[in-house]
Write a protein that holds these residues in place. Sequence first.
Motif, short mmCIF file in Angstrom:
data_model
loop_
_atom_site.label_atom_id
_atom_site.label_comp_id
_atom_site.label_asym_id
_atom_site.label_seq_id
_atom_site.Cartn_x
_atom_site.Cartn_y
_atom_site.Cartn_z
N LYS A 33 0.80 -1.14 0.23
CA LYS A 33 -0.11 -0.11 0.07
C LYS A 33 0.93 1.38 0.11
N THR A 34 2.14 1.19 -0.31
CA THR A 34 2.91 2.10 -0.32
C THR A 34 3.83 2.38 -1.72
N ASN A 35 3.98 3.46 -2.14
CA ASN A 35 4.90 3.65 -3.35
C ASN A 35 6.14 4.20 -2.97
N SER A 36 7.16 3.54 -2.75
CA SER A 36 8.49 3.90 -2.18
C SER A 36 9.53 3.37 -3.04
N PRO A 37 9.88 4.05 -4.12
CA PRO A 37 10.99 3.54 -4.91
C PRO A 37 12.20 3.24 -4.15
N LEU A 38 12.94 2.60 -4.46
CA LEU A 38 14.38 2.49 -3.76
C LEU A 38 15.33 3.75 -3.88
N ARG A 39 15.78 4.09 -2.82
CA ARG A 39 16.46 5.38 -2.81
C ARG A 39 17.59 5.56 -3.80
N THR A 40 17.51 6.82 -4.19
CA THR A 40 18.61 7.18 -5.20
C THR A 40 19.98 7.32 -4.22
N ASN A 41 21.02 6.81 -4.93
CA ASN A 41 22.26 6.70 -4.01
C ASN A 41 23.33 7.53 -4.94
N ILE A 42 23.94 8.75 -4.63
CA ILE A 42 24.78 9.50 -5.27
C ILE A 42 26.22 9.36 -4.44
N GLN A 43 27.18 8.52 -4.96
CA GLN A 43 28.30 8.50 -4.17
C GLN A 43 29.17 9.85 -4.04
N VAL A 44 29.82 10.06 -2.81
CA VAL A 44 30.71 11.22 -2.84
C VAL A 44 32.10 10.63 -2.20
N VAL A 58 1.57 7.39 0.16
CA VAL A 58 0.64 6.17 0.71
C VAL A 58 -0.58 6.89 0.10
N GLU A 59 -1.18 6.20 -0.87
CA GLU A 59 -2.40 6.79 -1.38
C GLU A 59 -3.62 6.79 -0.47
N ASP A 60 -3.81 5.92 0.10
CA ASP A 60 -4.71 5.73 1.20
C ASP A 60 -4.79 6.91 2.22
N MET A 61 -3.65 7.43 2.67
CA MET A 61 -3.41 8.46 3.37
C MET A 61 -3.64 9.74 2.95
N ASP A 62 -3.17 9.83 1.62
CA ASP A 62 -3.19 11.06 0.80
C ASP A 62 -1.96 11.73 1.46
N VAL A 63 -1.00 11.26 1.68
CA VAL A 63 0.11 12.10 2.17
C VAL A 63 1.57 11.28 1.43
N ALA A 64 2.65 12.11 1.21
CA ALA A 64 3.73 11.81 0.39
C ALA A 64 4.95 12.45 1.36
N SER A 65 6.25 11.86 1.01
CA SER A 65 7.29 12.57 1.67
C SER A 65 8.57 12.49 0.73
N LEU A 66 9.62 13.12 1.04
CA LEU A 66 10.90 13.13 0.51
C LEU A 66 11.87 13.18 1.67
N LYS A 67 12.82 12.18 1.67
CA LYS A 67 13.82 12.63 2.74
C LYS A 67 15.07 12.61 2.14
N ILE A 68 15.74 13.64 2.36
CA ILE A 68 17.27 13.75 1.97
C ILE A 68 18.09 13.61 2.90
N VAL A 69 18.74 12.64 2.93
CA VAL A 69 19.78 12.04 4.14
C VAL A 69 21.24 11.79 3.40
N ASN A 70 22.27 12.58 3.99
CA ASN A 70 23.60 12.50 3.46
C ASN A 70 24.45 11.94 4.31
N ILE A 71 24.96 10.61 4.28
CA ILE A 71 25.92 9.87 5.20
C ILE A 71 27.45 10.34 4.92
N PHE A 72 27.88 10.74 5.96
CA PHE A 72 29.30 11.18 5.80
C PHE A 72 29.83 10.69 7.19
N PRO A 73 30.47 9.46 7.23
CA PRO A 73 30.97 8.97 8.46
C PRO A 73 32.14 9.80 9.00
N ARG A 74 32.96 10.40 8.16
CA ARG A 74 33.88 11.25 8.77
C ARG A 74 33.39 12.56 9.83
#
Length: 328
Positions: A33-44, A58-74
């Motif tokens: 019940k959710t449309n969540s494509p695999l995340r786009t991963n751009i390497q740095v 999620v169509e049933d809830m009439d809500v969408a989201s976009l998370k931008i998350v950047n993984i920088f272990p250093r």
Amino acid sequence: MLLLSKENIKKVFTMKDAIEADKIAFKLVVEGKTNSPLRTNIQVPKYDGCLLFMPAYVEDMDVASLKIVNIFPRNIEKGMPTAPAQVLLINGTTGIVVSVLDGTYVTKLRTGAASGVAFELLAKKDCKIGALIGTGGQAETQLEAMLTVRDLDEVRVYDLNYERAVDFVKEAERNFSSFKTKIMAVKSSDDAIDNADLVITVTPSTKPVFDGNKIKKGATISCVGAYQHHMQEMDPVILTRASKIFFDSKEAVLSESGDILIPLEEGIITEEDFSGEIGDVIKGTVAGRENDDEIIVFETVGVATQDLIVANEIYNKALKENIGTIWE
């Protein structure tokens, strides 16, 4: 548009709330019940980092989201978050962004809560010892989730940098004193996992961080950090000893996680060894723990539906309590 900071979120949303929200998200995933494509991963590669873009609807809830998350272990060396992020919450009927949330904290909450869901559903009822391997940006809420769902006598914390583990423990003792659990830093992963009922690994390691032969019968292991193919926190030995292997999303794990992909490629396990997704257990279509001797593994890489549900729950609570900053 409502702007919600970490402090705003803390006023209206707890780890227990996050665990319940994750349960909703995981159930939506297995129900399709959710449309969540695999995340786009751009390497740095210049900074050992990557840029991740995670949409969900999620169509049933009439809500969408976009998370931008950047993984920088250093970033840990600079005293900065290793996973800085923002979550945009979108009205599904108009396409308007209604809220921007501190995605770093949302990520910590929903990622910690995933281990909380796994331990609540899959761990033995009588757990006394926990182990946490890794003290980076995601570690605090992993510990909080562990403490929230089981009444533990002690939790051992291990990090490659012992002083960092000591500092983490001092902070944890201040933040989680209400749990009455002894939290201690240890100098080896063997010391951490010795007789542990619950084990969490949350590191960017490219080689196993514990000895799978030394995990006790009845333990539940949640591996959180291996979100790319070359990463491997989990000792593959534990997969051969495990009675059950669960995922947050099979599709996501088999697209990303070296914890599972590397043992598959080496023939240590096959897909027939997989038990299902945690949402299957929530729905009751797949059995979770069936006895106290089973070793159960949970591999999580995170899915965007978690961010959507957690952000939406936070937003609704904030509106009711008049928390946050309106940006015209």
